[in-house]
Motif scaffolding. Structure first.
Motif, mmCIF file in Angstrom:
data_model
loop_
_atom_site.group_PDB
_atom_site.id
_atom_site.type_symbol
_atom_site.label_atom_id
_atom_site.label_comp_id
_atom_site.label_asym_id
_atom_site.label_seq_id
_atom_site.Cartn_x
_atom_site.Cartn_y
_atom_site.Cartn_z
ATOM 1 N N ILE A 278 0.814 -1.221 0.000
ATOM 2 C CA ILE A 278 0.000 0.000 0.000
ATOM 3 C C ILE A 278 0.847 1.270 0.000
ATOM 4 C CG2 ILE A 278 -1.686 1.352 1.311
ATOM 5 C CD1 ILE A 278 -3.104 -1.274 1.958
ATOM 6 N N PRO A 279 1.886 1.394 0.827
ATOM 7 C CA PRO A 279 2.707 2.611 0.769
ATOM 8 C C PRO A 279 3.396 2.804 -0.577
ATOM 9 C CG PRO A 279 3.135 1.410 2.790
ATOM 10 C CD PRO A 279 2.298 0.523 1.927
ATOM 11 N N GLN A 280 3.772 1.707 -1.224
ATOM 12 C CA GLN A 280 4.359 1.804 -2.559
ATOM 13 C C GLN A 280 3.358 2.405 -3.530
ATOM 14 O OE1 GLN A 280 5.620 -2.236 -3.762
ATOM 15 N NE2 GLN A 280 7.366 -1.199 -4.641
ATOM 16 N N LEU A 281 2.112 2.034 -3.370
ATOM 17 C CA LEU A 281 1.079 2.447 -4.311
ATOM 18 C C LEU A 281 0.562 3.856 -4.025
ATOM 19 C CD1 LEU A 281 -0.591 1.428 -6.719
ATOM 20 C CD2 LEU A 281 -2.276 0.634 -5.071
ATOM 21 N N VAL A 282 0.243 4.169 -2.774
ATOM 22 C CA VAL A 282 -0.410 5.448 -2.468
ATOM 23 C C VAL A 282 0.475 6.444 -1.732
ATOM 24 C CG1 VAL A 282 -2.706 4.430 -2.467
ATOM 25 C CG2 VAL A 282 -1.453 4.602 -0.325
ATOM 26 N N GLY A 283 1.736 6.057 -1.446
ATOM 27 C CA GLY A 283 2.638 6.965 -0.761
ATOM 28 C C GLY A 283 2.645 6.745 0.742
ATOM 29 N N HIS A 284 3.546 7.436 1.417
ATOM 30 C CA HIS A 284 3.672 7.295 2.863
ATOM 31 C C HIS A 284 4.470 8.464 3.438
ATOM 32 C CE1 HIS A 284 7.254 5.373 1.176
ATOM 33 N NE2 HIS A 284 7.868 5.723 2.283
ATOM 34 N N GLN A 285 4.333 8.617 4.732
ATOM 35 C CA GLN A 285 5.038 9.678 5.454
ATOM 36 C C GLN A 285 6.460 9.224 5.741
ATOM 37 O OE1 GLN A 285 3.429 12.638 6.168
ATOM 38 N NE2 GLN A 285 5.474 13.366 6.652
ATOM 39 N N THR A 286 7.423 10.109 5.521
ATOM 40 C CA THR A 286 8.823 9.850 5.860
ATOM 41 C C THR A 286 9.258 10.933 6.843
ATOM 42 O OG1 THR A 286 9.832 11.260 4.174
ATOM 43 C CG2 THR A 286 9.201 9.017 3.486
ATOM 44 N N ARG B 160 -0.571 9.696 -11.973
ATOM 45 C CA ARG B 160 -1.691 10.629 -11.930
ATOM 46 C C ARG B 160 -3.066 9.968 -11.772
ATOM 47 N NH1 ARG B 160 1.768 14.292 -12.462
ATOM 48 N NH2 ARG B 160 2.773 15.216 -14.207
ATOM 49 N N LEU B 161 -3.084 8.791 -11.117
ATOM 50 C CA LEU B 161 -4.361 8.202 -10.720
ATOM 51 C C LEU B 161 -4.854 8.820 -9.417
ATOM 52 C CD1 LEU B 161 -4.213 4.369 -11.426
ATOM 53 C CD2 LEU B 161 -5.924 5.975 -12.240
ATOM 54 N N LEU B 162 -3.924 9.371 -8.645
ATOM 55 C CA LEU B 162 -4.249 10.075 -7.404
ATOM 56 C C LEU B 162 -3.552 11.428 -7.422
ATOM 57 C CD1 LEU B 162 -3.762 7.340 -4.636
ATOM 58 C CD2 LEU B 162 -5.924 8.244 -5.507
ATOM 59 N N PRO B 163 -4.139 12.433 -6.757
ATOM 60 C CA PRO B 163 -3.443 13.719 -6.656
ATOM 61 C C PRO B 163 -2.205 13.598 -5.774
ATOM 62 C CG PRO B 163 -5.481 13.748 -5.384
ATOM 63 C CD PRO B 163 -5.438 12.437 -6.112
ATOM 64 N N SER B 164 -1.233 14.438 -6.011
ATOM 65 C CA SER B 164 -0.010 14.447 -5.230
ATOM 66 C C SER B 164 -0.311 14.781 -3.771
ATOM 67 C CB SER B 164 0.959 15.475 -5.816
ATOM 68 O OG SER B 164 2.198 15.380 -5.177
ATOM 69 N N GLY B 165 0.469 14.205 -2.880
ATOM 70 C CA GLY B 165 0.324 14.493 -1.463
ATOM 71 C C GLY B 165 -0.444 13.416 -0.722
ATOM 72 N N PRO B 166 -0.549 13.592 0.603
ATOM 73 C CA PRO B 166 -1.230 12.589 1.424
ATOM 74 C C PRO B 166 -2.727 12.523 1.092
ATOM 75 C CG PRO B 166 -0.557 14.465 2.767
ATOM 76 C CD PRO B 166 -0.011 14.686 1.399
ATOM 77 N N PRO B 167 -3.356 11.397 1.429
ATOM 78 C CA PRO B 167 -4.794 11.251 1.163
ATOM 79 C C PRO B 167 -5.609 12.340 1.854
ATOM 80 C CG PRO B 167 -3.840 9.176 1.901
ATOM 81 C CD PRO B 167 -2.786 10.229 2.057
ATOM 82 N N THR B 168 -6.643 12.804 1.170
ATOM 83 C CA THR B 168 -7.492 13.862 1.716
ATOM 84 C C THR B 168 -8.795 13.317 2.289
ATOM 85 O OG1 THR B 168 -8.573 14.202 -0.404
ATOM 86 C CG2 THR B 168 -6.595 15.533 0.055
ATOM 87 N N GLY B 169 -9.081 12.049 2.066
ATOM 88 C CA GLY B 169 -10.333 11.472 2.526
ATOM 89 C C GLY B 169 -11.424 11.511 1.468
ATOM 90 N N GLU B 170 -11.195 12.269 0.390
ATOM 91 C CA GLU B 170 -12.174 12.307 -0.702
ATOM 92 C C GLU B 170 -12.048 11.045 -1.531
ATOM 93 O OE1 GLU B 170 -11.829 15.867 -3.014
ATOM 94 O OE2 GLU B 170 -11.526 17.098 -1.233
ATOM 95 N N SER B 171 -13.181 10.544 -2.016
ATOM 96 C CA SER B 171 -13.116 9.348 -2.842
ATOM 97 C C SER B 171 -12.588 9.696 -4.227
ATOM 98 C CB SER B 171 -14.488 8.686 -2.938
ATOM 99 O OG SER B 171 -15.375 9.498 -3.669
#
Length: 121
Positions: free
Chosen positions: A54-62, A75-86
């Motif tokens: 999951i962190p590989q796919l959607v990113g993670h905090q370092t 570009r399947l997801l916007p840059s940055g941490p998840p916002t909670g929007e679907s």
């Protein structure tokens, strides 16, 4: 060409949903090919992944801040941490197995392929 692990057809709308199950981390180049194909095809994709994928796919905090994952890079997801929007194209969930025998086999399998450990929540 990549085929999804499962294709689901919604009974009411007849929309197709691709389902991907990722048990072990892949190289960034190998993982990038899968969502890049979905971006072009535009079906809804449901990803079920282990805590190593999951962190590989959607990113993670370092310690240095947020590190985007493959889904942001293609570009399947916007840059940055998840916002909670679907997201209309990509939905990522932790793979949760209820059968203890299957879960034990998965843990043995992923222990041999673990690249790093991430806390994902």
């Amino acid at each position: 060409m990549h085929w999804p692990d499962l294709v689901v057809i919604h009974p009411d709308t007849h929309l197709l949903f691709a389902v991907e199950v990722e048990l072990t981390p892949k190289t960034p180049a190998a993982l990038r090919q899968i969502p890049r194909g979905y971006l072009q095809a535009r079906p809804k994709v449901i990803y079920l992944g282990t805590d190593a994928v999951i962190p590989q796919l959607v990113g993670h905090q370092t310690p240095d801040g947020w590190k985007d994952g493959i889904a942001q890079q293609v570009r399947l997801l916007p840059s940055g941490p998840p916002t909670g929007e679907s997201n209309p194209l990509l939905h990522v969930n932790e793979l949760r197995l209820r059968d203890p025998g299957v879960r034990a086999q998965l843990e043995r399998h992923t222990a041999h392929h673990r690249v790093g450990t991430y806390a994902v929540r």
